[in-house]
Design a protein around this motif. Structure first.
Motif, PDB file in Angstrom:
ATOM      1  N   PRO A   1      -9.935   6.283  -8.702  1.00 36.80           N
ATOM      2  CA  PRO A   1      -9.610   5.020  -8.029  1.00 36.80           C
ATOM      3  C   PRO A   1     -10.830   4.117  -7.899  1.00 36.80           C
ATOM      4  O   PRO A   1     -11.959   4.590  -7.762  1.00 36.80           O
ATOM      5  CB  PRO A   1      -9.117   5.482  -6.648  1.00 36.80           C
ATOM      6  N   VAL A   2     -10.619   2.834  -7.903  1.00 37.15           N
ATOM      7  CA  VAL A   2     -11.638   1.776  -7.842  1.00 37.15           C
ATOM      8  C   VAL A   2     -12.437   1.707  -9.141  1.00 37.15           C
ATOM      9  O   VAL A   2     -12.605   0.640  -9.714  1.00 37.15           O
ATOM     10  CB  VAL A   2     -12.582   1.923  -6.629  1.00 37.15           C
TER      11      VAL A   2
ATOM     12  N   HIS B   1     -16.534  -1.580  -1.564  1.00 38.56           N
ATOM     13  CA  HIS B   1     -15.863  -0.633  -2.458  1.00 38.56           C
ATOM     14  C   HIS B   1     -15.999  -1.055  -3.914  1.00 38.56           C
ATOM     15  O   HIS B   1     -16.203  -0.217  -4.799  1.00 38.56           O
ATOM     16  CB  HIS B   1     -14.380  -0.519  -2.086  1.00 38.56           C
TER      17      HIS B   1
ATOM     18  N   PRO C   1      -2.089   1.396  -4.889  1.00 37.56           N
ATOM     19  CA  PRO C   1      -1.895   2.858  -4.977  1.00 37.56           C
ATOM     20  C   PRO C   1      -1.432   3.329  -6.354  1.00 37.56           C
ATOM     21  O   PRO C   1      -0.309   3.815  -6.515  1.00 37.56           O
ATOM     22  CB  PRO C   1      -0.822   3.120  -3.922  1.00 37.56           C
TER      23      PRO C   1
ATOM     24  N   GLU D   1      -4.001  -3.472 -10.674  1.00 34.38           N
ATOM     25  CA  GLU D   1      -5.046  -2.499 -10.311  1.00 34.38           C
ATOM     26  C   GLU D   1      -6.059  -2.312 -11.435  1.00 34.38           C
ATOM     27  O   GLU D   1      -7.249  -2.130 -11.184  1.00 34.38           O
ATOM     28  CB  GLU D   1      -4.420  -1.145  -9.963  1.00 34.38           C
TER      29      GLU D   1
ATOM     30  N   LEU E   1       0.816  -1.211   0.000  1.00 41.06           N
ATOM     31  CA  LEU E   1       0.000   0.000   0.000  1.00 41.06           C
ATOM     32  C   LEU E   1       0.851   1.263   0.000  1.00 41.06           C
ATOM     33  O   LEU E   1       0.315   2.365  -0.089  1.00 41.06           O
ATOM     34  CB  LEU E   1      -0.948   0.012   1.210  1.00 41.06           C
TER      35      LEU E   1
ATOM     36  N   THR F   1     -10.609   0.177 -11.847  1.00 43.50           N
ATOM     37  CA  THR F   1     -10.488  -1.268 -11.692  1.00 43.50           C
ATOM     38  C   THR F   1     -11.724  -1.978 -12.222  1.00 43.50           C
ATOM     39  O   THR F   1     -11.623  -3.007 -12.890  1.00 43.50           O
ATOM     40  CB  THR F   1     -10.296  -1.631 -10.205  1.00 43.50           C
TER      41      THR F   1
ATOM     42  N   SER G   1     -16.955  -7.122  -1.395  1.00 46.22           N
ATOM     43  CA  SER G   1     -16.333  -5.819  -1.158  1.00 46.22           C
ATOM     44  C   SER G   1     -17.313  -4.685  -1.457  1.00 46.22           C
ATOM     45  O   SER G   1     -17.789  -4.553  -2.582  1.00 46.22           O
ATOM     46  CB  SER G   1     -15.083  -5.669  -2.029  1.00 46.22           C
TER      47      SER G   1
ATOM     48  N   PHE H   1      -8.035  -3.519  -6.569  1.00 46.36           N
ATOM     49  CA  PHE H   1      -8.656  -2.189  -6.467  1.00 46.36           C
ATOM     50  C   PHE H   1      -8.038  -1.320  -5.384  1.00 46.36           C
ATOM     51  O   PHE H   1      -8.133  -0.088  -5.426  1.00 46.36           O
ATOM     52  CB  PHE H   1     -10.163  -2.324  -6.199  1.00 46.36           C
ATOM     53  N   PHE H   2      -7.379  -1.933  -4.384  1.00 50.62           N
ATOM     54  CA  PHE H   2      -6.835  -1.168  -3.254  1.00 50.62           C
ATOM     55  C   PHE H   2      -5.423  -0.653  -3.514  1.00 50.62           C
ATOM     56  O   PHE H   2      -4.873   0.100  -2.702  1.00 50.62           O
ATOM     57  CB  PHE H   2      -6.813  -2.057  -1.998  1.00 50.62           C
TER      58      PHE H   2
END
Length: 229
Positions: free
Chosen positions: A140-141, A112, A52, A42, A21, A144, A110, A49-50
């Motif tokens: 972000p996310v 998220h 960086p 990613e 991370l 993904t 999840s 998805f998590f």
């Protein structure tokens, strides 16, 4: 120059594990190779998805500035690794979606990922395929989830390939060169690495926060209109 000059040292017995991370930890351990692997995971694998992505690209750009201290990466290697990982990952995600992306999302627990899927569907509905595929790279996310979702929704393969390449180049090259430019203009910029990375993470989350707020406002307005009816 090898792609991961620090890998052998950090992989030795007794060394601390790499923090996946932490962009700085990943780059110190794996160099440009780490950029390719992380971006592939990613953007291509739902389990990534998590990771960086934004902060990794920006930090890699900073570390390409030769200042005689700390870790130094090759700008050309970082750019090639970033572009290759991001483009290959998006294509892998798309074909995963064509072969059962909806089922994979349905099995995931999840929150998220499910929220990211909602945002991705909203982007596709609101902006159309081309613009949504490009914009998703910067959220972000969503970046993904949108790739397998595009496959599951049967977005034409040629359309997806064209716009994911355009979006991937803009995202990767833009952030790496932004980090490189900042590092070149500020002496000893590595002293400010942590606050700079925190700022990049915060800025990268703003589009997602805006979409979440807009979605909640839309649902609230629809509920109010339905109640009045």
């Amino acid at each position: 120059m090898p792609l991961c000059p620090q890998f052998c040292a950090l992989a030795a017995p007794g060394q601390l594990a790499v923090d996946v991370l932490d962009a700085g930890s990943l780059l110190t351990a794996f160099g440009a190779l780490g950029v390719a692997v992380v971006l592939f995971a990613e953007t291509g694998l739902l389990v990534g998805f998590f990771l960086p992505g934004d902060s990794l690209l920006f930090t890699a750009g900073l570390l390409c500035v030769r200042d005689g201290t700390g870790v130094h990466l090759s700008l050309s290697q970082v750019l090639l690794a970033a572009v290759g990982g991001a483009l290959a990952g998006a294509q892998a995600g798309y074909w995963i979606g064509r072969r059962g992306g909806r089922a994979l999302l349905a099995r995931s627990r999840s929150r998220h990922l499910h929220e990211g899927a909602e945002r991705a569907e909203e982007l596709l509905a609101r902006y159309g395929h081309a613009k949504a595929i490009v914009l998703a790279r910067f959220v972000p996310v969503v970046r993904t989830v949108l790739n397998p979702l595009a496959g599951a929704l049967e977005v034409p393969a040629r359309v997806f390939l064209l716009w994911q390449v355009i979006g991937g180049l803009a995202w990767t090259v833009g952030l790496v060169l932004a980090g490189y430019a900042l590092g070149s203009s500020i002496p000893n910029v590595d002293r400010y690495l942590l606050p700079l990375v925190a700022l990049i993470v915060l800025l990268s989350l703003l589009p997602l926060a805006r979409e979440v707020l807009r979605s909640r406002r839309t649902r609230r307005d629809r509920g109010t209109a339905g109640g009045e009816a």
